[in-house]
Scaffold this motif. Structure first.
Motif, short mmCIF file in Angstrom:
data_model
loop_
_atom_site.label_atom_id
_atom_site.label_comp_id
_atom_site.label_asym_id
_atom_site.label_seq_id
_atom_site.Cartn_x
_atom_site.Cartn_y
_atom_site.Cartn_z
N GLY A 125 0.81 -1.22 0.00
CA GLY A 125 0.00 0.00 0.00
C GLY A 125 0.84 1.27 0.00
N THR A 126 1.86 1.29 0.81
CA THR A 126 2.75 2.45 0.88
C THR A 126 3.50 2.61 -0.44
OG1 THR A 126 2.98 2.14 3.26
CG2 THR A 126 4.64 3.51 2.18
N GLN A 127 3.86 1.50 -1.07
CA GLN A 127 4.55 1.54 -2.36
C GLN A 127 3.68 2.19 -3.43
OE1 GLN A 127 7.81 0.19 -3.11
NE2 GLN A 127 7.45 1.50 -4.87
N LYS A 128 2.39 1.90 -3.44
CA LYS A 128 1.48 2.50 -4.43
C LYS A 128 1.45 4.01 -4.28
CE LYS A 128 -1.56 -1.49 -4.73
NZ LYS A 128 -2.88 -2.03 -4.40
N VAL A 129 1.37 4.50 -3.05
CA VAL A 129 1.33 5.94 -2.81
C VAL A 129 2.67 6.58 -3.19
CG1 VAL A 129 1.08 7.72 -1.04
CG2 VAL A 129 -0.40 5.71 -1.00
N ALA A 130 3.77 5.94 -2.86
CA ALA A 130 5.10 6.46 -3.22
C ALA A 130 5.26 6.53 -4.74
CB ALA A 130 6.18 5.59 -2.60
N ASN A 131 4.75 5.54 -5.45
CA ASN A 131 4.83 5.55 -6.92
C ASN A 131 4.06 6.73 -7.52
OD1 ASN A 131 6.40 3.24 -7.05
ND2 ASN A 131 4.67 1.88 -7.40
N ILE A 132 2.88 6.99 -6.99
CA ILE A 132 2.07 8.11 -7.49
C ILE A 132 2.81 9.43 -7.29
CG2 ILE A 132 -0.04 9.45 -7.09
CD1 ILE A 132 -1.40 6.72 -6.40
N LEU A 133 3.35 9.64 -6.11
CA LEU A 133 4.08 10.87 -5.81
C LEU A 133 5.35 10.99 -6.66
CD1 LEU A 133 4.35 13.43 -4.15
CD2 LEU A 133 5.42 12.07 -2.37
N SER A 134 6.12 9.93 -6.75
CA SER A 134 7.36 9.96 -7.53
C SER A 134 7.10 10.23 -9.00
CB SER A 134 8.11 8.63 -7.38
OG SER A 134 8.48 8.42 -6.04
N ASN A 135 6.08 9.60 -9.56
CA ASN A 135 5.75 9.82 -10.97
C ASN A 135 5.29 11.24 -11.24
OD1 ASN A 135 6.37 7.26 -12.06
ND2 ASN A 135 4.47 6.43 -11.24
N ALA A 136 4.69 11.89 -10.25
CA ALA A 136 4.27 13.28 -10.41
C ALA A 136 5.46 14.24 -10.36
CB ALA A 136 3.26 13.65 -9.33
N LEU A 137 6.55 13.83 -9.71
CA LEU A 137 7.71 14.71 -9.53
C LEU A 137 8.72 14.64 -10.67
CD1 LEU A 137 8.39 14.19 -5.71
CD2 LEU A 137 7.41 16.21 -6.83
N ALA A 138 8.92 13.45 -11.25
CA ALA A 138 9.99 13.30 -12.25
C ALA A 138 9.73 12.12 -13.15
CB ALA A 138 11.33 13.13 -11.55
N ASP A 139 10.41 12.14 -14.29
CA ASP A 139 10.33 11.02 -15.23
C ASP A 139 11.35 9.94 -14.91
OD1 ASP A 139 8.29 12.23 -16.68
OD2 ASP A 139 9.71 13.33 -17.93
N GLU A 140 12.47 10.32 -14.32
CA GLU A 140 13.52 9.36 -13.99
C GLU A 140 13.45 9.02 -12.50
OE1 GLU A 140 18.32 8.71 -14.51
OE2 GLU A 140 17.42 10.59 -15.14
N ILE A 141 13.06 7.77 -12.22
CA ILE A 141 12.86 7.33 -10.84
C ILE A 141 13.74 6.11 -10.56
CG2 ILE A 141 11.17 6.43 -9.19
CD1 ILE A 141 9.03 7.86 -10.97
N VAL A 142 14.42 6.16 -9.43
CA VAL A 142 15.23 5.03 -8.97
C VAL A 142 14.52 4.48 -7.74
CG1 VAL A 142 17.45 4.28 -8.07
CG2 VAL A 142 17.35 6.09 -9.81
N SER A 143 13.98 3.27 -7.86
CA SER A 143 13.25 2.66 -6.75
C SER A 143 14.19 1.84 -5.88
CB SER A 143 12.14 1.75 -7.28
OG SER A 143 11.16 2.51 -7.93
N VAL A 144 14.06 2.04 -4.56
CA VAL A 144 14.86 1.30 -3.60
C VAL A 144 13.89 0.66 -2.62
CG1 VAL A 144 16.65 1.44 -1.84
CG2 VAL A 144 16.73 2.98 -3.83
N ASP A 145 13.84 -0.67 -2.63
CA ASP A 145 12.92 -1.42 -1.77
C ASP A 145 13.59 -1.73 -0.44
OD1 ASP A 145 10.98 -3.02 -0.64
OD2 ASP A 145 11.19 -4.65 -2.10
N LEU A 146 13.23 -0.97 0.60
CA LEU A 146 13.82 -1.17 1.92
C LEU A 146 13.26 -2.41 2.61
CD1 LEU A 146 13.77 2.52 3.15
CD2 LEU A 146 15.67 1.27 2.12
N THR A 147 12.21 -3.01 2.05
CA THR A 147 11.61 -4.20 2.62
C THR A 147 12.52 -5.42 2.44
OG1 THR A 147 9.48 -3.26 1.98
CG2 THR A 147 9.47 -5.53 2.71
N ASP A 148 13.32 -5.43 1.38
CA ASP A 148 14.21 -6.55 1.07
C ASP A 148 15.50 -6.44 1.88
OD1 ASP A 148 15.64 -8.63 0.00
OD2 ASP A 148 15.52 -7.92 -2.08
#
Length: 65
Positions: free
Chosen positions: A13-36
């Protein structure tokens, strides 16, 4: 500008919200999964031009320990 998305989201759920915000801010996104817990984060470096979206779940207004 690159956006680094640092996210701890055990259920997704938190990942979905983070994706929405990140996509609104920039086209180049580096995702880092702290869960792993097997991933090493020592290769991640931000510059002054970069931004970070840091997302963690909250329960009752608090971040879990």
């Amino acid at each position: 500008m690159k956006v680094y998305e640092l996210c701890f989201s055990p259920t997704g759920g938190t990942q979905k919200v983070a994706n929405i915000l990140s996509n609104a801010l920039a086209d180049e996104i580096v995702s880092v999964d702290l869960t792993d817990s097997t991933v090493h984060f020592d290769g991640i470096t931000l510059t002054q031009e970069d931004a970070a979206v840091i997302a963690v779940p909250s329960y009752g207004g608090r971040v879990p320990a």
